[in-house]
Design an enzyme around this catalytic site. Structure first.
Site, short mmCIF file in Angstrom:
data_model
loop_
_atom_site.label_atom_id
_atom_site.label_comp_id
_atom_site.label_asym_id
_atom_site.label_seq_id
_atom_site.Cartn_x
_atom_site.Cartn_y
_atom_site.Cartn_z
N TYR A 52 66.26 22.14 56.42
CA TYR A 52 67.73 22.19 57.20
C TYR A 52 66.99 23.26 58.43
O TYR A 52 66.04 23.99 57.56
CB TYR A 52 68.27 23.07 55.71
CG TYR A 52 69.77 23.15 55.31
CD1 TYR A 52 70.72 22.78 56.20
CD2 TYR A 52 69.83 22.25 54.12
CE1 TYR A 52 71.69 22.17 55.73
CE2 TYR A 52 70.94 21.29 53.55
CZ TYR A 52 71.99 21.69 54.51
OH TYR A 52 72.94 21.24 54.43
N GLU A 54 70.47 24.37 60.28
CA GLU A 54 71.38 24.75 61.15
C GLU A 54 71.05 25.82 62.67
O GLU A 54 69.87 26.48 62.29
CB GLU A 54 72.17 25.44 60.02
CG GLU A 54 73.16 23.96 59.00
CD GLU A 54 74.18 25.47 58.28
OE1 GLU A 54 74.69 25.75 58.98
OE2 GLU A 54 74.74 24.14 57.95
N ASP A 198 80.60 6.84 78.62
CA ASP A 198 79.97 6.24 77.57
C ASP A 198 79.22 5.61 77.90
O ASP A 198 79.38 4.14 77.74
CB ASP A 198 81.06 6.35 76.23
CG ASP A 198 79.87 5.89 74.70
OD1 ASP A 198 79.10 5.66 74.41
OD2 ASP A 198 81.46 5.88 74.23
N THR A 224 74.62 5.85 72.10
CA THR A 224 73.51 6.26 70.65
C THR A 224 72.28 5.73 71.25
O THR A 224 72.02 6.02 72.52
CB THR A 224 74.11 4.87 70.39
OG1 THR A 224 74.24 3.65 71.28
CG2 THR A 224 75.91 5.20 70.04
N LYS A 227 71.17 1.54 70.29
CA LYS A 227 71.20 0.24 70.36
C LYS A 227 69.97 0.17 71.43
O LYS A 227 69.21 -0.47 71.18
CB LYS A 227 72.30 0.45 71.21
CG LYS A 227 73.73 0.93 70.30
CD LYS A 227 75.27 0.96 70.57
CE LYS A 227 75.91 1.20 69.48
NZ LYS A 227 77.41 1.31 69.82
N ARG A 233 69.30 5.19 64.29
CA ARG A 233 71.05 6.03 64.45
C ARG A 233 70.77 7.34 64.78
O ARG A 233 70.93 7.57 64.04
CB ARG A 233 71.42 5.19 63.22
CG ARG A 233 70.81 3.86 62.69
CD ARG A 233 72.05 3.44 61.80
NE ARG A 233 73.18 3.02 62.43
CZ ARG A 233 73.48 1.87 62.80
NH1 ARG A 233 71.84 1.02 63.06
NH2 ARG A 233 74.24 1.59 63.24
C1 LIG Z 1 78.28 2.19 69.34
C2 LIG Z 1 79.68 2.97 70.14
C3 LIG Z 1 80.02 4.04 69.89
C4 LIG Z 1 79.28 4.39 68.21
O1 LIG Z 1 78.33 4.12 68.00
P1 LIG Z 1 78.01 4.77 66.29
O2 LIG Z 1 76.19 5.45 66.42
O3 LIG Z 1 78.80 4.00 65.58
O4 LIG Z 1 79.33 6.45 66.15
C5 LIG Z 1 80.23 5.33 70.82
N1 LIG Z 1 81.02 4.41 72.18
C6 LIG Z 1 80.19 3.03 72.49
C7 LIG Z 1 81.21 2.79 73.62
C8 LIG Z 1 79.71 2.52 71.71
O5 LIG Z 1 79.15 0.57 71.93
#
Ligand SMILES: *Cc1c(COP(=O)(O)O)cnc(C)c1O
Length: 436
Positions: A52, A54, A198, A224, A227, A233
């Protein structure tokens, strides 16, 4: 490997083996997926999960944080180096949480925000009515230009002038082209809106310099880590150079005035999360180190070469590619000219061992559960070592599925071909040996 798990819980152990075998024997073409290294998985599966922590390094609410403090510091330093920025937060549990952290920092409930329409490639957190974003904020969606398949900047400009958003989001989940940071920035500036990028999808390409950088155009960036960045993740939040000077100090909801970086930190914890996932932060640090290496840039450039090649081959086979091609790892195929739905094609490709996802195309007449398109991507297959000649082969396999779409026997035969191709490009030798 899973001896302890096998003894404790055979059911879950067998299902993990089953999933591993699926990953080994099928073509993973979901654009948002990838295969992490063994090193990343080792950190993600480590004793750090027990801790933990925090708070932030040097100011935790728990004792015993000496090692995890160092780990989080290293993760942040590497991330700053990777994206050439001065502030980063590695605690968001996911990309969606990273977006929530930014919204919590810059917006009050009810504020107006602009984002890419979901049915045109935006993400759930960019204003969907079934998501906190659409429920807490007044989202105005911009769309894709039907002719070019790219963002309709005339519309973005018009909507921005009309609705005066506090924040504009650029980037999406099914946008095959480079994100136009500079064009968005001009519009955001003209109406005094913050600009958030994003880059959940292309962040690996951004990190390796193969996609334009969001700096100095964007105020804040989320992503993220799982990807194209090929980590565990999770989510991250970034700010570029001189962000405190650029903005001065943001007036907070509380009495005390705080710096922007402080506001983001506290919007994440305690604003929306408790303890950080230290095993994932450890794994993020490992992935950032990998992404800083020259071989990661080579990998990313092959990802793009593969996507461009595959896209060209699909066009040769008479497929309609949204925007006419790709700049990135991702291709959006409009199946309208084949008289097929995304749902059916996704399902039939899966029978043939090719994993994709149905996806709406701009101006889709079909519902999100049916769709007229499929989205495919090259990050995972490129991690396996596949190159242009395999992409040619895969374009033929996909086309064979589509021209024989109702013929189960042929689809099973293609599945065997897929398996052969997968054997040539093993996912991970150690696992492979154990499985066979
Ligand atoms: C995949 C994605 C997210 C969110 O990812 P998670 O980890 O699944 O919550 C946010 N914004 C865009 C543009 C994405 O493609």
């Amino acid at each position: 490997m899973n001896m302890d798990l096998k003894n404790t819980d055979l059911q879950i152990s067998n299902l993990i083996d089953e999933e591993l075998s699926r990953q080994i024997n099928t073509l993973e073409m979901i654009a948002s997926e990838n295969f992490t290294s063994k090193a990343v998985m080792e950190a993600a599966g480590s004793v750090l999960t027990n801790k933990y922590a925090e708070g932030y390094p040097g100011r935790r609410y728990y004792g015993g944080c000496e090692s995890v403090d160092k780990i989080e510091d290293i993760a942040r330093d590497r991330l700053n180096e990777l994206f050439n920025c001065e502030y980063s937060n590695v605690q968001p549990h996911s990309g969606s949480q990273a977006n929530m952290g930014v919204f919590n920092t810059f917006l009050s409930h009810g504020d107006t925000v602009m984002g890419l329409d979901l049915s045109h490639g935006g993400h759930l957190t960019h204003g969907s009515k079934v998501n906190f974003s659409g429920q807490s904020y007044n989202f105005i969606s911009y769309q894709i230009d039907q002719k070019t398949g790219r963002v309709d900047f005339e519309q973005v400009n018009r909507l921005a002038k009309e609705f005066k958003p506090k924040l504009i989001i650029c980037g999406g989940s099914a946008y095959p082209r480079f994100i136009e940071f500079e064009q968005f920035s001009e519009i955001a500036k003209s109406v005094g809106a913050y600009l958030m990028a994003d880059i959940a999808h292309p962040s690996g390409l951004v990190a390796s310099g193969l996609h334009p950088t969001p700096w100095p155009y964007c105020d804040v960036v989320t992503s993220t880590t799982h990807k194209t960045l090929r980590g565990p993740r999770g989510g991250i939040i970034l700010m570029g150079k001189d962000f405190e000077n650029k903005w001065g100090i943001v007036a907070p909801k509380s009495q005390r005035t705080k710096m922007v970086s402080e506001l983001i930190d506290s919007a994440v914890m305690p604003g929306m999360q408790g303890g950080p996932l230290m095993h994932i932060i450890g794994a993020k640090a490992v992935a950032f180190k990998e992404a800083l290496s020259p071989s990661f840039k080579e990998y990313c450039s092959q990802v793009i070469l593969n996507a461009k090649h595959l896209s060209n081959k699909m066009i040769d086979l008479d497929y309609d590619i949204v925007s006419g091609g790709t700049d990135t790892h991702l291709i959006l195929i409009d199946l309208s000219n084949k008289n097929l739905t995304g749902k059916y094609v996704e399902n039939r490709l899966e029978i043939a061992g090719i994993t994709t996802n149905k996806n709406m195309v701009p101006f889709d007449k079909k519902s999100p559960m049916i769709t007229s398109g499929i989205r495919i991507g090259t990050p995972a297959l490129t991690t396996r070592g596949m190159k242009e000649s395999e992409m040619t082969k895969i374009s033929e396999l996909i086309n064979n599925v589509i021209i024989n779409i109702d013929n189960d026997a042929i689809l099973y035969k293609i599945r065997e071909e897929v398996k052969e191709l997968c054997k040539e490009y093993p996912l991970n030798m150690e696992y492979q040996n154990e499985m066979s």
